[in-house]
Design a protein around this motif. Structure first.
Motif, PDB file in Angstrom:
ATOM      1  N   MET A   1     -10.803 -37.673 -28.165  1.00 26.11           N
ATOM      2  CA  MET A   1      -9.524 -38.367 -28.033  1.00 26.11           C
ATOM      3  C   MET A   1      -9.628 -39.816 -28.499  1.00 26.11           C
ATOM      4  SD  MET A   1      -7.735 -35.927 -27.206  1.00 26.11           S
ATOM      5  CE  MET A   1      -8.210 -34.255 -26.771  1.00 26.11           C
ATOM      6  N   ALA A   2     -10.826 -40.399 -28.327  1.00 29.32           N
ATOM      7  CA  ALA A   2     -10.997 -41.787 -28.761  1.00 29.32           C
ATOM      8  C   ALA A   2     -10.971 -41.894 -30.282  1.00 29.32           C
ATOM      9  CB  ALA A   2     -12.317 -42.330 -28.219  1.00 29.32           C
TER      10      ALA A   2
ATOM     11  N   SER B   1      -1.336 -39.283 -25.291  1.00 28.40           N
ATOM     12  CA  SER B   1      -1.734 -38.687 -24.004  1.00 28.40           C
ATOM     13  C   SER B   1      -1.301 -37.227 -23.897  1.00 28.40           C
ATOM     14  CB  SER B   1      -1.118 -39.487 -22.858  1.00 28.40           C
ATOM     15  OG  SER B   1       0.292 -39.497 -22.999  1.00 28.40           O
ATOM     16  N   ALA B   2      -0.406 -36.787 -24.769  1.00 33.73           N
ATOM     17  CA  ALA B   2       0.032 -35.387 -24.718  1.00 33.73           C
ATOM     18  C   ALA B   2      -1.002 -34.461 -25.346  1.00 33.73           C
ATOM     19  CB  ALA B   2       1.377 -35.235 -25.432  1.00 33.73           C
ATOM     20  N   PHE B   3      -1.794 -34.997 -26.251  1.00 31.64           N
ATOM     21  CA  PHE B   3      -2.722 -34.112 -26.967  1.00 31.64           C
ATOM     22  C   PHE B   3      -3.845 -33.564 -26.078  1.00 31.64           C
ATOM     23  CE2 PHE B   3      -5.913 -33.065 -30.314  1.00 31.64           C
ATOM     24  CZ  PHE B   3      -5.150 -32.124 -30.971  1.00 31.64           C
TER      25      PHE B   3
ATOM     26  N   GLN C   1     -14.514 -29.723 -32.119  1.00 34.11           N
ATOM     27  CA  GLN C   1     -13.929 -31.026 -32.468  1.00 34.11           C
ATOM     28  C   GLN C   1     -13.174 -30.939 -33.786  1.00 34.11           C
ATOM     29  OE1 GLN C   1     -16.682 -34.283 -32.693  1.00 34.11           O
ATOM     30  NE2 GLN C   1     -16.188 -34.990 -30.646  1.00 34.11           N
ATOM     31  N   GLU C   2     -13.797 -30.297 -34.752  1.00 34.29           N
ATOM     32  CA  GLU C   2     -13.179 -30.200 -36.075  1.00 34.29           C
ATOM     33  C   GLU C   2     -11.833 -29.481 -36.000  1.00 34.29           C
ATOM     34  OE1 GLU C   2     -14.000 -31.578 -38.805  1.00 34.29           O
ATOM     35  OE2 GLU C   2     -12.598 -30.568 -40.152  1.00 34.29           O
ATOM     36  N   VAL C   3     -11.787 -28.425 -35.212  1.00 35.32           N
ATOM     37  CA  VAL C   3     -10.524 -27.670 -35.064  1.00 35.32           C
ATOM     38  C   VAL C   3      -9.432 -28.581 -34.510  1.00 35.32           C
ATOM     39  CG1 VAL C   3      -9.362 -25.833 -33.784  1.00 35.32           C
ATOM     40  CG2 VAL C   3     -11.603 -25.411 -34.818  1.00 35.32           C
ATOM     41  N   PHE C   4      -9.759 -29.326 -33.452  1.00 34.11           N
ATOM     42  CA  PHE C   4      -8.704 -30.144 -32.832  1.00 34.11           C
ATOM     43  C   PHE C   4      -8.383 -31.382 -33.667  1.00 34.11           C
ATOM     44  CE2 PHE C   4      -9.701 -27.370 -29.287  1.00 34.11           C
ATOM     45  CZ  PHE C   4      -8.441 -27.134 -28.767  1.00 34.11           C
ATOM     46  N   PHE C   5      -9.346 -31.878 -34.417  1.00 33.81           N
ATOM     47  CA  PHE C   5      -9.022 -32.974 -35.338  1.00 33.81           C
ATOM     48  C   PHE C   5      -8.044 -32.496 -36.405  1.00 33.81           C
ATOM     49  CE2 PHE C   5     -13.134 -35.501 -34.472  1.00 33.81           C
ATOM     50  CZ  PHE C   5     -12.453 -36.348 -33.625  1.00 33.81           C
TER      51      PHE C   5
ATOM     52  N   PRO D   1     -20.400 -33.104 -21.824  1.00 29.03           N
ATOM     53  CA  PRO D   1     -19.500 -33.712 -20.821  1.00 29.03           C
ATOM     54  C   PRO D   1     -18.491 -34.692 -21.415  1.00 29.03           C
ATOM     55  CG  PRO D   1     -21.801 -33.840 -20.123  1.00 29.03           C
ATOM     56  CD  PRO D   1     -21.814 -33.312 -21.514  1.00 29.03           C
ATOM     57  N   GLN D   2     -18.904 -35.419 -22.432  1.00 31.28           N
ATOM     58  CA  GLN D   2     -18.020 -36.448 -22.991  1.00 31.28           C
ATOM     59  C   GLN D   2     -17.245 -35.966 -24.214  1.00 31.28           C
ATOM     60  OE1 GLN D   2     -17.525 -39.353 -21.436  1.00 31.28           O
ATOM     61  NE2 GLN D   2     -18.873 -38.495 -19.863  1.00 31.28           N
TER      62      GLN D   2
END
Lengths: 181, 125
Positions: free
Chosen positions: B36-37, A21-23, A52-56, B29-30
């Motif tokens: 996170m999922a 939950s911190a991420f 997305q790739e950056v945060f993954f 939006p998702q």
């Protein structure tokens, strides 16, 4: 009185202890910068995927993240790597083409504003990849030269030099577009 | 190389770029929820695996045994006895002496005497 935001280091420690939950807090704190940087470097196509790739990569790399480093610098570095990988994958020719124009989501104030945005976008595209990076990170993201040097793994003097040449090229481009600063 | 100072219109250029930089399109939006999922549990920081944990004392023990064995072995290697050197000396003298004289004139040689070599030359051919 609102509580002070939790420091990055504490959030990272929570992530490492298994508290996912911190991420999202880190994500919300930095996604705007990451998204903006990737957009200026790569354009709008596949922007969500790149973010997305950056945060993954950041999530997976947290166990190896050195706490002495600044999280934002590290994240920018990952964004730079993702953008560079994407550019390589697409090939030189396609990367030089204009990105997909962004949808006019943010209520365009005037036609002039839209025109200027288009000119800025095309001006950035005329720059070399390395020159574009220093303009985006330093002039648009407002990062100090030393931090830009750390992100790009180049000496600070090289950042200054590239900044000088990139600005000069942009000024020339704007003049050719009939824009007097 | 010293770069020339920034032209005075650098600030105007940067200001123009910031005011007119195109904004990125909004995220789906998702996007955050999807991301996170998909987060997989973090692996622990890299630690020494079991074999590696044993490797350090094993290497140290091997070193100690190796160096110790070499030192002990070196001290117990038999050195040439000093007597054998004198035996070789006698053998060489005998051989030379024997090649120069017939057996009947060959005198016993006492190499313990300081002037044994002179006695060899004193013997007539």
């Amino acid at each position: 009185m609102s509580a002070l935001p939790m420091p990055d280091a504490d959030l990272i420690q929570q992530c490492l202890r298994g508290q996912r939950s911190a991420f999202p807090i880190l994500y919300r704190r930095y996604q705007r910068q990451v998204r903006g940087t990737l957009f200026q470097l790569c354009g709008a196509a596949e922007l969500d995927d790149l973010v997305q790739e950056v945060f993954f990569r950041a999530w997976k790399g947290l166990p190896k993240f050195r706490q002495s480093a600044q999280f934002s610098t590290w994240l920018y570095r990952i964004a730079w790597n993702v953008a560079t990988d994407r550019r390589r994958a697409q090939g030189q020719a396609r990367s030089q083409s204009l990105p997909v124009p962004p949808a006019p989501s943010a209520e365009p104030s005037t036609l002039t504003q839209l025109h200027y945005e288009d000119v800025v976008q095309r001006g950035l595209q005329t720059l070399s990849w390395e020159h574009r990076a220093v303009i985006v990170l330093h002039d648009l993201e407002d990062l100090p030269q030393q931090e830009v040097a750390s992100i790009l793994h180049i000496p600070k003097g090289t950042v200054k030099s590239r900044l000088h040449h990139a600005r000069s090229a942009l000024r020339t481009f704007l003049q050719q577009e009939g824009i007097q600063l | 190389m010293t770069l020339p100072p920034n032209p005075p219109d650098d600030d105007r250029l940067v200001d123009f770029l910031r005011r007119h930089r195109p904004a990125p399109p909004p995220a789906a939006p998702q996007l955050e929820a999807q991301m996170m999922a998909q987060l997989t549990p973090l692996s622990s920081p890299p630690v020494l695996t079991q074999p590696r944990r044993w490797a350090i004392p094993a290497v140290a023990a091997a070193l100690v045994l190796g160096v110790g064995g070499w030192v002990v072995g070196r001290s117990t290697v038999p050195s040439l006895p000093t007597a054998s050197a004198s035996e070789v000396e006698v053998f060489l003298a005998d051989t030379w002496y024997g090649s120069a004289y017939d057996d009947e004139v060959r005198l016993p040689l006492d190499t313990t005497q300081p002037d044994w070599l002179a006695s060899v030359y004193a013997t007539p051919y």
